[in-house]
Motif scaffolding. Structure first.
Motif, mmCIF file in Angstrom:
data_model
loop_
_atom_site.group_PDB
_atom_site.id
_atom_site.type_symbol
_atom_site.label_atom_id
_atom_site.label_comp_id
_atom_site.label_asym_id
_atom_site.label_seq_id
_atom_site.Cartn_x
_atom_site.Cartn_y
_atom_site.Cartn_z
ATOM 1 N N THR A 170 0.829 -1.202 0.000
ATOM 2 C CA THR A 170 0.000 0.000 0.000
ATOM 3 C C THR A 170 0.866 1.254 0.000
ATOM 4 O OG1 THR A 170 -1.793 -1.153 1.111
ATOM 5 C CG2 THR A 170 -1.799 1.241 1.265
ATOM 6 N N THR A 171 1.974 1.241 0.744
ATOM 7 C CA THR A 171 2.880 2.392 0.774
ATOM 8 C C THR A 171 3.436 2.667 -0.612
ATOM 9 O OG1 THR A 171 3.442 1.916 3.067
ATOM 10 C CG2 THR A 171 4.966 3.322 1.840
ATOM 11 N N ASP A 172 3.838 1.614 -1.334
ATOM 12 C CA ASP A 172 4.337 1.791 -2.699
ATOM 13 C C ASP A 172 3.246 2.370 -3.593
ATOM 14 O OD1 ASP A 172 6.784 0.678 -1.943
ATOM 15 O OD2 ASP A 172 6.232 -1.317 -2.649
ATOM 16 N N ASN A 173 2.042 1.867 -3.464
ATOM 17 C CA ASN A 173 0.925 2.371 -4.270
ATOM 18 C C ASN A 173 0.670 3.847 -3.977
ATOM 19 O OD1 ASN A 173 0.605 -0.243 -5.220
ATOM 20 N ND2 ASN A 173 -1.101 -0.700 -3.869
ATOM 21 N N ASP A 174 0.685 4.225 -2.692
ATOM 22 C CA ASP A 174 0.505 5.625 -2.317
ATOM 23 C C ASP A 174 1.595 6.493 -2.941
ATOM 24 O OD1 ASP A 174 -1.698 4.904 -0.801
ATOM 25 O OD2 ASP A 174 -0.830 5.519 1.121
ATOM 26 N N THR A 175 2.829 6.016 -2.916
ATOM 27 C CA THR A 175 3.946 6.771 -3.491
ATOM 28 C C THR A 175 3.753 6.957 -4.988
ATOM 29 O OG1 THR A 175 5.447 5.959 -1.772
ATOM 30 C CG2 THR A 175 6.451 6.792 -3.798
ATOM 31 N N ILE A 176 3.348 5.910 -5.674
ATOM 32 C CA ILE A 176 3.089 6.001 -7.115
ATOM 33 C C ILE A 176 1.986 7.020 -7.378
ATOM 34 C CG2 ILE A 176 2.122 4.745 -9.088
ATOM 35 C CD1 ILE A 176 3.597 2.230 -7.877
ATOM 36 N N LEU A 177 0.865 6.887 -6.663
ATOM 37 C CA LEU A 177 -0.260 7.806 -6.868
ATOM 38 C C LEU A 177 0.117 9.246 -6.534
ATOM 39 C CD1 LEU A 177 -3.326 5.768 -5.623
ATOM 40 C CD2 LEU A 177 -2.838 6.502 -7.960
ATOM 41 N N ARG A 178 0.823 9.452 -5.439
ATOM 42 C CA ARG A 178 1.213 10.815 -5.071
ATOM 43 C C ARG A 178 2.104 11.447 -6.137
ATOM 44 N NH1 ARG A 178 -0.974 11.884 -0.493
ATOM 45 N NH2 ARG A 178 -1.230 10.286 1.085
ATOM 46 N N GLY A 179 3.000 10.662 -6.718
ATOM 47 C CA GLY A 179 3.839 11.193 -7.786
ATOM 48 C C GLY A 179 3.012 11.687 -8.959
ATOM 49 N N VAL A 180 2.035 10.882 -9.378
ATOM 50 C CA VAL A 180 1.166 11.241 -10.500
ATOM 51 C C VAL A 180 0.251 12.406 -10.114
ATOM 52 C CG1 VAL A 180 -0.733 10.425 -11.956
ATOM 53 C CG2 VAL A 180 1.224 8.934 -11.507
ATOM 54 N N LEU A 181 -0.370 12.316 -8.945
ATOM 55 C CA LEU A 181 -1.366 13.312 -8.545
ATOM 56 C C LEU A 181 -0.746 14.647 -8.123
ATOM 57 C CD1 LEU A 181 -3.759 10.877 -6.737
ATOM 58 C CD2 LEU A 181 -4.179 12.059 -8.901
ATOM 59 N N ASP A 182 0.470 14.630 -7.612
ATOM 60 C CA ASP A 182 1.134 15.894 -7.305
ATOM 61 C C ASP A 182 1.425 16.670 -8.589
ATOM 62 O OD1 ASP A 182 1.018 15.371 -4.580
ATOM 63 O OD2 ASP A 182 3.162 14.927 -4.376
ATOM 64 N N ARG A 183 1.823 15.965 -9.653
ATOM 65 C CA ARG A 183 2.037 16.632 -10.950
ATOM 66 C C ARG A 183 0.711 17.163 -11.496
ATOM 67 N NH1 ARG A 183 5.015 11.929 -11.819
ATOM 68 N NH2 ARG A 183 3.505 11.223 -13.357
ATOM 69 N N TRP A 184 -0.353 16.345 -11.383
ATOM 70 C CA TRP A 184 -1.686 16.765 -11.826
ATOM 71 C C TRP A 184 -2.121 18.021 -11.070
ATOM 72 C CZ3 TRP A 184 -5.963 16.468 -8.454
ATOM 73 C CH2 TRP A 184 -7.214 16.748 -9.030
ATOM 74 N N LYS A 185 -2.014 17.988 -9.740
ATOM 75 C CA LYS A 185 -2.417 19.120 -8.900
ATOM 76 C C LYS A 185 -1.632 20.378 -9.258
ATOM 77 C CE LYS A 185 -2.178 20.828 -4.143
ATOM 78 N NZ LYS A 185 -2.814 22.038 -4.552
ATOM 79 N N SER A 186 -0.348 20.257 -9.429
ATOM 80 C CA SER A 186 0.485 21.408 -9.767
ATOM 81 C C SER A 186 0.025 22.051 -11.078
ATOM 82 C CB SER A 186 1.952 20.975 -9.877
ATOM 83 O OG SER A 186 2.752 22.031 -10.356
#
Length: 123
Positions: A4-20
Protein backbone atom coordinates in the motif's frame (compact mmCIF):
# COMPACT_ATOMS: atom_id res chain seq x y z
CA UNK A 1 3.02 -6.92 -6.08
CA UNK A 2 3.60 -3.58 -4.34
CA UNK A 3 2.56 -2.66 -0.84
CA UNK A 4 0.00 0.00 0.00
CA UNK A 5 2.88 2.39 0.77
CA UNK A 6 4.34 1.79 -2.70
CA UNK A 7 0.93 2.37 -4.27
CA UNK A 8 0.50 5.62 -2.32
CA UNK A 9 3.95 6.77 -3.49
CA UNK A 10 3.09 6.00 -7.11
CA UNK A 11 -0.26 7.81 -6.87
CA UNK A 12 1.21 10.82 -5.07
CA UNK A 13 3.84 11.19 -7.79
CA UNK A 14 1.17 11.24 -10.50
CA UNK A 15 -1.37 13.31 -8.55
CA UNK A 16 1.13 15.89 -7.31
CA UNK A 17 2.04 16.63 -10.95
CA UNK A 18 -1.69 16.76 -11.83
CA UNK A 19 -2.42 19.12 -8.90
CA UNK A 20 0.49 21.41 -9.77
CA UNK A 21 -0.74 21.74 -13.36
CA UNK A 22 -4.38 22.24 -12.30
CA UNK A 23 -3.41 24.90 -9.75
CA UNK A 24 -1.31 26.70 -12.41
CA UNK A 25 -4.20 26.53 -14.93
CA UNK A 26 -1.90 24.78 -17.43
CA UNK A 27 -4.25 22.48 -19.41
CA UNK A 28 -1.52 21.09 -21.67
CA UNK A 29 0.61 20.12 -18.67
CA UNK A 30 -2.44 18.52 -17.02
CA UNK A 31 -3.06 16.51 -20.20
CA UNK A 32 0.57 15.38 -20.41
CA UNK A 33 -0.01 13.39 -17.21
CA UNK A 34 -2.56 11.18 -19.01
CA UNK A 35 -2.07 8.35 -21.47
CA UNK A 36 -2.74 9.07 -25.14
CA UNK A 37 -5.92 6.96 -24.93
CA UNK A 38 -7.05 7.95 -21.43
CA UNK A 39 -10.75 7.76 -20.64
CA UNK A 40 -11.60 11.01 -18.86
CA UNK A 41 -14.83 11.78 -16.99
CA UNK A 42 -14.92 15.10 -15.17
CA UNK A 43 -18.24 16.74 -14.27
CA UNK A 44 -19.03 17.19 -17.98
CA UNK A 45 -19.41 14.65 -20.79
CA UNK A 46 -16.54 12.20 -21.06
CA UNK A 47 -13.71 12.26 -23.56
CA UNK A 48 -10.93 9.97 -24.72
CA UNK A 49 -7.35 11.15 -25.09
CA UNK A 50 -5.20 14.07 -24.02
CA UNK A 51 -6.97 16.60 -26.23
CA UNK A 52 -10.23 16.14 -24.30
CA UNK A 53 -8.41 16.46 -20.97
CA UNK A 54 -6.75 19.70 -22.11
CA UNK A 55 -10.06 21.09 -23.37
CA UNK A 56 -11.78 20.25 -20.07
CA UNK A 57 -9.16 21.94 -17.91
CA UNK A 58 -8.91 24.91 -20.29
CA UNK A 59 -12.63 25.49 -19.65
CA UNK A 60 -12.11 25.68 -15.88
CA UNK A 61 -11.95 29.13 -14.27
CA UNK A 62 -8.66 30.79 -13.43
CA UNK A 63 -7.88 30.40 -9.76
CA UNK A 64 -9.33 26.90 -9.43
CA UNK A 65 -7.14 24.70 -7.25
CA UNK A 66 -7.30 21.07 -6.16
CA UNK A 67 -6.59 19.35 -2.85
CA UNK A 68 -6.70 15.57 -2.72
CA UNK A 69 -6.62 12.84 -0.11
CA UNK A 70 -6.01 9.21 -1.01
CA UNK A 71 -8.65 6.96 0.55
CA UNK A 72 -7.79 3.56 -0.95
CA UNK A 73 -5.30 2.00 -3.35
CA UNK A 74 -5.02 -1.36 -5.04
CA UNK A 75 -2.35 -2.71 -7.34
CA UNK A 76 -4.23 -4.53 -10.09
CA UNK A 77 -1.13 -5.60 -12.04
CA UNK A 78 2.60 -4.83 -12.01
CA UNK A 79 1.96 -1.79 -14.21
CA UNK A 80 -1.49 -0.71 -13.01
CA UNK A 81 -2.56 0.99 -9.75
CA UNK A 82 -6.10 2.00 -8.76
CA UNK A 83 -6.68 4.99 -6.53
CA UNK A 84 -9.86 6.23 -4.85
CA UNK A 85 -9.71 9.78 -3.48
CA UNK A 86 -11.47 12.75 -1.97
CA UNK A 87 -10.80 15.91 -3.98
CA UNK A 88 -11.83 19.46 -3.15
CA UNK A 89 -11.79 21.94 -6.02
CA UNK A 90 -11.73 25.49 -4.70
CA UNK A 91 -12.59 28.64 -6.62
CA UNK A 92 -12.10 32.36 -6.12
CA UNK A 93 -15.75 33.22 -6.70
CA UNK A 94 -17.88 30.25 -5.68
CA UNK A 95 -18.12 27.46 -3.10
CA UNK A 96 -15.74 24.52 -3.03
CA UNK A 97 -16.80 21.47 -5.02
CA UNK A 98 -16.12 18.19 -3.17
CA UNK A 99 -15.90 15.07 -5.32
CA UNK A 100 -14.82 11.45 -5.24
CA UNK A 101 -12.19 10.56 -7.81
CA UNK A 102 -11.19 7.13 -9.07
CA UNK A 103 -8.05 6.88 -11.17
CA UNK A 104 -6.18 4.07 -12.83
CA UNK A 105 -2.53 4.88 -13.35
CA UNK A 106 -0.42 2.84 -15.74
CA UNK A 107 3.34 2.56 -15.99
CA UNK A 108 4.53 3.74 -19.41
CA UNK A 109 8.00 4.09 -20.89
CA UNK A 110 8.17 7.66 -19.56
CA UNK A 111 6.71 6.99 -16.10
CA UNK A 112 3.30 6.55 -14.51
CA UNK A 113 0.34 8.19 -16.32
CA UNK A 114 -3.41 8.39 -15.72
CA UNK A 115 -5.25 5.94 -18.00
CA UNK A 116 -8.73 6.40 -16.50
CA UNK A 117 -10.18 9.33 -14.51
CA UNK A 118 -13.73 9.23 -13.10
CA UNK A 119 -15.22 12.00 -10.94
CA UNK A 120 -18.44 11.58 -8.95
CA UNK A 121 -20.40 14.07 -6.89
CA UNK A 122 -22.26 12.42 -4.06
CA UNK A 123 -24.39 15.35 -2.93
Amino acid sequence: MSTTTDNDTILRGVLDRWKSAVDAHDPQRVASGFTEDAIFQGLHPYSVGRHGVADYYDSQPLGMTAEYRILETRQLADDLVLGYLDVDFTFADRPTVAVKLAVLVRRAADGWLIAHYQVSRLD
